[in-house]
Enzyme design. Sequence first.
Site, PDB file in Angstrom:
ATOM      1  CG  ASN A 114     -36.129  15.707  38.914  1.00 44.14           C
ATOM      2  OD1 ASN A 114     -36.204  14.480  38.894  1.00 44.14           O
ATOM      3  ND2 ASN A 114     -35.311  16.389  38.143  1.00 44.14           N
ATOM      4  CE  LYS A 122     -31.899  19.746  32.692  1.00 41.47           C
ATOM      5  NZ  LYS A 122     -32.042  21.120  33.182  1.00 41.47           N
ATOM      6  CG  ASN A 153     -39.618  22.010  34.798  1.00 39.44           C
ATOM      7  OD1 ASN A 153     -40.429  21.829  35.698  1.00 39.44           O
ATOM      8  ND2 ASN A 153     -38.324  22.193  35.026  1.00 39.44           N
ATOM      9  CG  LEU A 178     -26.930  31.550  21.211  1.00 37.24           C
ATOM     10  CD1 LEU A 178     -26.839  32.451  19.988  1.00 37.24           C
ATOM     11  CD2 LEU A 178     -25.714  30.626  21.287  1.00 37.24           C
ATOM     12  N   GLY A 212     -29.754  35.605  23.164  1.00 45.21           N
ATOM     13  CA  GLY A 212     -30.951  35.150  22.460  1.00 45.21           C
ATOM     14  C   GLY A 212     -30.857  33.712  22.006  1.00 45.21           C
ATOM     15  CG  ASP A 265     -36.904  22.691  31.390  1.00 39.15           C
ATOM     16  OD1 ASP A 265     -36.100  22.183  30.580  1.00 39.15           O
ATOM     17  OD2 ASP A 265     -36.777  22.600  32.625  1.00 39.15           O
ATOM     18  N   GLY A 292     -39.369  29.090  41.233  1.00 43.92           N
ATOM     19  CA  GLY A 292     -39.720  27.688  41.014  1.00 43.92           C
ATOM     20  C   GLY A 292     -39.596  27.290  39.562  1.00 43.92           C
TER      21      GLY A 292
HETATM   22  O1  RIB Z   1     -34.364  22.573  33.897  1.00 44.84           O
HETATM   23  C1  RIB Z   1     -34.686  22.782  35.253  1.00 44.84           C
HETATM   24  C2  RIB Z   1     -34.832  21.472  35.962  1.00 44.84           C
HETATM   25  O2  RIB Z   1     -33.590  20.827  35.985  1.00 44.84           O
HETATM   26  C3  RIB Z   1     -35.239  21.598  37.419  1.00 44.84           C
HETATM   27  O3  RIB Z   1     -36.629  21.636  37.602  1.00 44.84           O
HETATM   28  C4  RIB Z   1     -34.552  20.418  38.076  1.00 44.84           C
HETATM   29  O4  RIB Z   1     -35.440  19.422  38.504  1.00 44.84           O
HETATM   30  C5  RIB Z   1     -33.568  19.889  37.036  1.00 44.84           C
HETATM   31  O5  RIB Z   1     -33.980  18.709  36.505  1.00 44.84           O
END
Ligand code: RIB
Length: 296
Positions: free
Chosen positions: A10, A39, A42, A212, A216, A243, A278
Amino acid sequence: MKILNFGSMNIDNVYNVDHIIAPGETENSYSIAHHCGGKGLNQSIALAKAGAPVWHAGQIGEDGKALLDILTENGVHTDFIRKVDGHSGHTIIQVDKNGQNSIILFGGANRSITRDFVDDVLSHFEKGDVLLLQNEINELPYIIEKASEIGMRIFFNPSPYDNLISECDLSRVDMFFINEVEGYQITGKKEPDEILAELKNLYPNSSVLLTLGSEGSVCQTADETCRQNIYKVKPVDTTAAGDTYTGFFIASFLEGRSIKESMALASKASAISVTREGAGPSIPTRKEVEDSTITE
Ligand code: RIB
């Protein structure tokens, strides 16, 4: 052993605001930034930065060159990324003064994946390879079914959770990566121990990594249950913290490190990511994580 991450990419449009906007409210933002995220993307970057061999599969639109570039720059194999007509997936993300976020997601190219494309990608993988999935692309039930037939190990982060998850055969999942909200949505239970007990009841062959927030994380496998505290940092932007955790945990675990060691590494990496703005660009390298002196 290869890792295939079949997932979203994304363009994140990030607005810094005083507070997450309420219904009917208009609020000025302090700034706007455009970052690569999703996600899937990342988690692929986190895996690669943690040192794992990862192939990302998925689709970008005509505006998606930056998404492809950031994956390549970070050492992710991009042979299975297709460019299609139309827009890439994108988001509108509000980040408040405490670093908390709120996300509107438009799936775009992530949601026009075809079964022919899935079959072609999976034909390059074999028994024992790992498949990582999140819930930001279409055809998840088909991908899970076909990967399971090949004998791939399936790691699933069912996020963001929606009703389509119920169409997936979750009994084929080797390991779930979930937070408390997703745990509740899958099991109907609110307390972490109840979520874990119900998941063991529903999917006795699956391990679970449950995050959580400030409490943690906890990991339940057939043999053990391990707990990990968070590392203490001042949050700037929590986007992609989960992520980062997922990618670093998987990379470490597949290297043969223990669950406990892998949770500690992942928790530290995730904490560093929330000190940076970011999504994809906030993910630290393995060296940065191992050299960091932050504490639990
Ligand atoms: O987990 C974060 C992500 O969730 C962001 O980068 C966004 O694109 C969404 O998909």
